[in-house]
Design a protein around this motif. Structure first.
Motif, PDB file in Angstrom:
ATOM      1  N   THR A 276       0.828  -1.193   0.000  1.00 43.01           N
ATOM      2  CA  THR A 276       0.000   0.000   0.000  1.00 43.01           C
ATOM      3  C   THR A 276       0.868   1.251   0.000  1.00 43.01           C
ATOM      4  O   THR A 276       2.094   1.170  -0.006  1.00 43.01           O
ATOM      5  N   ASP A 277       0.215   2.419  -0.031  1.00 35.54           N
ATOM      6  CA  ASP A 277       0.909   3.702  -0.143  1.00 35.54           C
ATOM      7  C   ASP A 277       1.891   3.666  -1.318  1.00 35.54           C
ATOM      8  O   ASP A 277       3.048   4.076  -1.215  1.00 35.54           O
ATOM      9  N   LEU A 278       1.407   3.171  -2.470  1.00 32.74           N
ATOM     10  CA  LEU A 278       2.289   2.927  -3.612  1.00 32.74           C
ATOM     11  C   LEU A 278       2.947   4.185  -4.147  1.00 32.74           C
ATOM     12  O   LEU A 278       4.056   4.121  -4.689  1.00 32.74           O
ATOM     13  N   GLY A 279       2.300   5.325  -3.986  1.00 33.21           N
ATOM     14  CA  GLY A 279       2.906   6.561  -4.463  1.00 33.21           C
ATOM     15  C   GLY A 279       4.191   6.919  -3.745  1.00 33.21           C
ATOM     16  O   GLY A 279       5.003   7.708  -4.249  1.00 33.21           O
ATOM     17  N   ASN A 280       4.394   6.337  -2.570  1.00 33.17           N
ATOM     18  CA  ASN A 280       5.585   6.634  -1.763  1.00 33.17           C
ATOM     19  C   ASN A 280       6.361   5.382  -1.361  1.00 33.17           C
ATOM     20  O   ASN A 280       7.368   5.482  -0.652  1.00 33.17           O
ATOM     21  N   ALA A 281       5.911   4.221  -1.813  1.00 31.57           N
ATOM     22  CA  ALA A 281       6.519   2.962  -1.392  1.00 31.57           C
ATOM     23  C   ALA A 281       7.968   2.834  -1.855  1.00 31.57           C
ATOM     24  O   ALA A 281       8.791   2.223  -1.164  1.00 31.57           O
ATOM     25  N   ASP A 282       8.303   3.400  -3.027  1.00 27.39           N
ATOM     26  CA  ASP A 282       9.693   3.349  -3.495  1.00 27.39           C
ATOM     27  C   ASP A 282      10.620   4.139  -2.576  1.00 27.39           C
ATOM     28  O   ASP A 282      11.772   3.751  -2.352  1.00 27.39           O
ATOM     29  N   LEU A 283      10.127   5.250  -2.059  1.00 26.56           N
ATOM     30  CA  LEU A 283      10.935   6.056  -1.134  1.00 26.56           C
ATOM     31  C   LEU A 283      11.243   5.258   0.131  1.00 26.56           C
ATOM     32  O   LEU A 283      12.384   5.219   0.601  1.00 26.56           O
ATOM     33  N   ALA A 284      10.208   4.634   0.682  1.00 27.64           N
ATOM     34  CA  ALA A 284      10.374   3.873   1.918  1.00 27.64           C
ATOM     35  C   ALA A 284      11.302   2.684   1.710  1.00 27.64           C
ATOM     36  O   ALA A 284      12.126   2.363   2.577  1.00 27.64           O
ATOM     37  N   TYR A 285      11.185   2.033   0.561  1.00 31.06           N
ATOM     38  CA  TYR A 285      11.993   0.847   0.287  1.00 31.06           C
ATOM     39  C   TYR A 285      13.482   1.201   0.214  1.00 31.06           C
ATOM     40  O   TYR A 285      14.325   0.524   0.826  1.00 31.06           O
ATOM     41  N   GLU A 286      13.796   2.261  -0.508  1.00 27.03           N
ATOM     42  CA  GLU A 286      15.210   2.621  -0.645  1.00 27.03           C
ATOM     43  C   GLU A 286      15.781   3.162   0.655  1.00 27.03           C
ATOM     44  O   GLU A 286      16.939   2.913   0.988  1.00 27.03           O
ATOM     45  N   TRP A 287      14.974   3.890   1.410  1.00 25.24           N
ATOM     46  CA  TRP A 287      15.446   4.352   2.720  1.00 25.24           C
ATOM     47  C   TRP A 287      15.742   3.149   3.615  1.00 25.24           C
ATOM     48  O   TRP A 287      16.802   3.077   4.241  1.00 25.24           O
ATOM     49  N   MET A 288      14.810   2.195   3.650  1.00 27.57           N
ATOM     50  CA  MET A 288      14.948   1.042   4.538  1.00 27.57           C
ATOM     51  C   MET A 288      16.213   0.244   4.249  1.00 27.57           C
ATOM     52  O   MET A 288      16.924  -0.182   5.168  1.00 27.57           O
ATOM     53  N   TYR A 289      16.515   0.070   2.971  1.00 23.67           N
ATOM     54  CA  TYR A 289      17.635  -0.802   2.620  1.00 23.67           C
ATOM     55  C   TYR A 289      18.901  -0.042   2.206  1.00 23.67           C
ATOM     56  O   TYR A 289      19.812  -0.626   1.626  1.00 23.67           O
ATOM     57  N   ASN A 290      18.940   1.239   2.571  1.00 25.15           N
ATOM     58  CA  ASN A 290      20.167   2.005   2.394  1.00 25.15           C
ATOM     59  C   ASN A 290      20.613   2.720   3.660  1.00 25.15           C
ATOM     60  O   ASN A 290      21.786   3.086   3.779  1.00 25.15           O
ATOM     61  N   ILE A 291      19.685   2.922   4.604  1.00 23.71           N
ATOM     62  CA  ILE A 291      20.025   3.691   5.793  1.00 23.71           C
ATOM     63  C   ILE A 291      21.154   3.028   6.580  1.00 23.71           C
ATOM     64  O   ILE A 291      21.972   3.707   7.213  1.00 23.71           O
ATOM     65  N   LEU A 292      21.247   1.698   6.502  1.00 25.57           N
ATOM     66  CA  LEU A 292      22.354   0.978   7.135  1.00 25.57           C
ATOM     67  C   LEU A 292      23.183   0.219   6.092  1.00 25.57           C
ATOM     68  O   LEU A 292      23.802  -0.810   6.388  1.00 25.57           O
ATOM     69  N   SER A 293      23.161   0.736   4.849  1.00 29.54           N
ATOM     70  CA  SER A 293      23.976   0.213   3.734  1.00 29.54           C
ATOM     71  C   SER A 293      23.678  -1.240   3.402  1.00 29.54           C
ATOM     72  O   SER A 293      24.558  -1.987   2.963  1.00 29.54           O
ATOM     73  N   THR A 294      22.420  -1.650   3.567  1.00 31.92           N
ATOM     74  CA  THR A 294      22.067  -3.050   3.318  1.00 31.92           C
ATOM     75  C   THR A 294      22.283  -3.449   1.866  1.00 31.92           C
ATOM     76  O   THR A 294      22.825  -4.523   1.580  1.00 31.92           O
ATOM     77  N   ARG A 295      21.855  -2.598   0.936  1.00 34.31           N
ATOM     78  CA  ARG A 295      21.990  -2.943  -0.481  1.00 34.31           C
ATOM     79  C   ARG A 295      23.452  -3.221  -0.846  1.00 34.31           C
ATOM     80  O   ARG A 295      23.757  -4.218  -1.500  1.00 34.31           O
TER      81      ARG A 295
END
Length: 567
Positions: A276-295
């Motif tokens: 859900t919240d698809l208009g902003n889901a890409d923002l949340a996804y990249e924040w989640m998996y970059n904030i601690l350098s996961t990617r």
């Protein structure tokens, strides 16, 4: 006793029927004070109501076995819930490939209704309303109950619902990828939401003659179905959908879609891993998996420039929501990690308290490697348990996110609005948006401005418009489409369902944890919500209905509470 007045309750009297009709004008904040209200009418029937009468005698009796007990069930087969269904092409494409459908007239706007014989004469039984649109894809009519079927009520939500004496309904809806008979793409947003609301309105219209209580609808869905369930629960009675409902001949609406005589709010939501919240889901996804350098840690970093850009935009988006943590502090990008960590710890401790076991630090987690992208085991290097107290003594978020991203490969960047960007290898949800003449449309600023597929008619390359320019045009459907499927735009501003049960697996990487956490915190701030049962489900992947006894106990408790309140 069931209230038979629901089928004729006019909007000017909705306050007396326990409902309001405001809807948000904001697509990103639950605190918007701007709302749209319904227009009142003295009409007592909708323009299409006479064509939508339920035939109480048109059923087949089938027999199923639940926990070893033979149970007769009435099957009302493929009940078309709209008066003007969209004819579908016989050949359809979906998640499972190309299929041929038999019901082209109303196969995407029908429902199979299963009524245990024990409650066939009851109008008090709850209605378990199951939506089946995985990935927000179109959901052709399906039957979860078949003659001779066998169910274990401890593992099957279908069997458990029937055993509890609920009316079980499989609801078909249009959705992304659905092709109409005329070759257009008739499943564009908000088609799935509109169809689900039309089905609910059909139940309201026929409440006095159908088995079951349309005042006690519990919506169940997983993934895209979890997203659909969430917007159904958030946007009850909003006038924003009336013109769409009129176009398909839904119950309770005037032919011009100006007013309504029926409600489409529901009692309870049982949603799993809501996309859900698809208009902003890409923002949340990249924040989640970059904030601690996961990617970069796991080697899943195909688009570092785009990833950094999307991650940066999440900060302003999250701040704009105006949400609070459970302790009352601001839930923004600086507090989000701590809030997620607290939820993971709560999930683990809840699991331990219920008798579960978690591998000690240095021991191994094992998984069902059902696909090539899922590992079968992982050495625990991120959570430390004190088994004597059943408490978590340490949790390393950096290593936890690596664990999540290792057991199943991360999505590309962007994660959801992918089509038209040659840097990605898949399509995401882009074909859910645009006009019915378009195969797909990018629906976010980053993907629109970076679309590099010449000739698709999308993005700056083909249109000459930046996202800022294009989204401001009165002719584009995109901004409205994004809002109409987003519960965050309606929570607190519509007739929000009072009861919510939301689960998101602790190893689910299909959508970012901030999405479900934001949903829960918005619901917590809505005074209409009586009970919010939100949790990250321990050690669960992107899945649903894995906790049938717990979920069904919650539903039973919810129904008792609602009855006590006179709802």
């Amino acid at each position: 006793m069931k209230r038979t007045l629901l089928g004729t309750c006019v909007l000017m009297a909705l306050a007396a029927c326990g409902s309001d009709n405001n809807s948000s004008s904001s697509t990103s904040s639950t605190s918007s004070s701007s709302t749209s209200t319904t227009t009142t009418t003295t009409a007592t029937t909708g323009a299409y109501d006479s064509a939508l009468a339920f035939d109480k005698s048109n059923y087949t009796t089938i027999n199923v076995t639940i926990d070893g007990v033979k149970t007769p069930v009435r099957w009302y087969k493929e009940v078309c819930y709209v008066a003007k269904p969209i004819a579908a092409a016989a050949t359809q494409s979906g998640l499972m490939g190309t299929t041929t459908i038999s019901n082209t007239a109303c196969g995407y706007q029908s429902m199979n209704i299963f009524v245990p014989e024990s409650v066939a004469s009851s109008q008090d039984a709850a209605i378990y309303f199951a939506v089946n649109n995985a990935g927000w894809m179109s959901s052709y009519i399906t039957a979860s109950v078949a003659d001779g079927g066998t169910f274990n009520s401890s593992t099957s939500n279908v069997g458990a619902a029937l055993k509890a004496g609920y009316v079980y309904i499989d609801v078909a809806t249009r959705g992304r990828g659905m092709t109409a008979a005329d070759g257009t793409y008739a499943g564009k947003a908000p088609a799935a939401v509109v169809d689900a609301k039309a089905a609910i309105r059909y139940l309201r219209l026929n409440d006095s003659v159908m088995p079951g209580n349309a005042n006690h609808i519990v919506v169940n869905g997983t993934s895209g179905g979890g997203g659909l369930s969430s917007i159904i629960g958030a946007s009850g009675n909003s006038t924003d959908y009336l013109s769409y409902l009129a176009a398909i001949g839904a119950a309770g609406v005037t032919s011009d879609g100006a007013t309504s005589t029926l409600r489409d709010d529901v009692l309870a939501i049982n949603a799993y891993c809501p996309i859900t919240d698809l208009g902003n889901a890409d923002l949340a996804y990249e924040w989640m998996y970059n904030i601690l350098s996961t990617r970069s840690t796991v080697g899943s970093y195909p688009n570092p420039t785009g990833s950094s850009s999307l991650m940066a935009k999440f900060v302003a988006y999250q701040a704009g929501l105006g949400l609070k943590t459970s302790s009352g502090t601001t839930l923004d990008a600086t507090t989000m990690l701590a809030a997620i960590k607290a939820e993971v710890i709560r999930s683990a401790e809840t699991y331990l308290a219920a008798g579960g076991t978690i591998p000690n630090y240095g021991e191994t987690f094992t998984f069902d490697a059902s696909s090539a992208s899922v590992v079968s085991s992982y050495v625990n290097d991120w959570i430390t348990i004190d088994n004597s107290t059943k408490k978590v003594t340490a949790l390393d978020m950096e290593k936890y996110l690596k664990f999540v991203a290792t057991q199943k490969v991360l999505k590309n960047t962007p994660a959801f609005d992918q089509t038209g960007l040659t840097i990605t290898a898949s399509s995401g949800e882009s074909n859910m948006f645009g006009t019915t003449a378009q195969v797909y449309s990018n629906f976010t600023e980053y993907s629109w401005d970076n679309n590099d597929v010449a000739g698709d008619g999308i993005g700056y390359l083909d249109t000459g418009y930046s996202w800022t320019q294009y989204s401001a045009l009165s002719t584009t459907p995109l901004v409205k489409q994004i809002k109409l499927i987003n519960p965050m735009a309606y929570i607190g501003n519509a007739s929000t369902a009072p009861y919510w049960y939301v689960r998101h697996g602790t190893r689910d990487r299909d959508t970012a944890f901030p999405v479900s956490l934001n949903l829960s915190r918005a619901l917590a701030a809505d005074s209409k919500v009586s009970d919010l049962n939100y949790r990250l489900a321990w050690n669960q992947p992107h899945a649903g209905n894995y906790d049938v006894p717990e979920a069904m106990a919650w539903i039973a408790k919810t129904l008792n509470a609602a009855t006590a309140k006179g709802l």
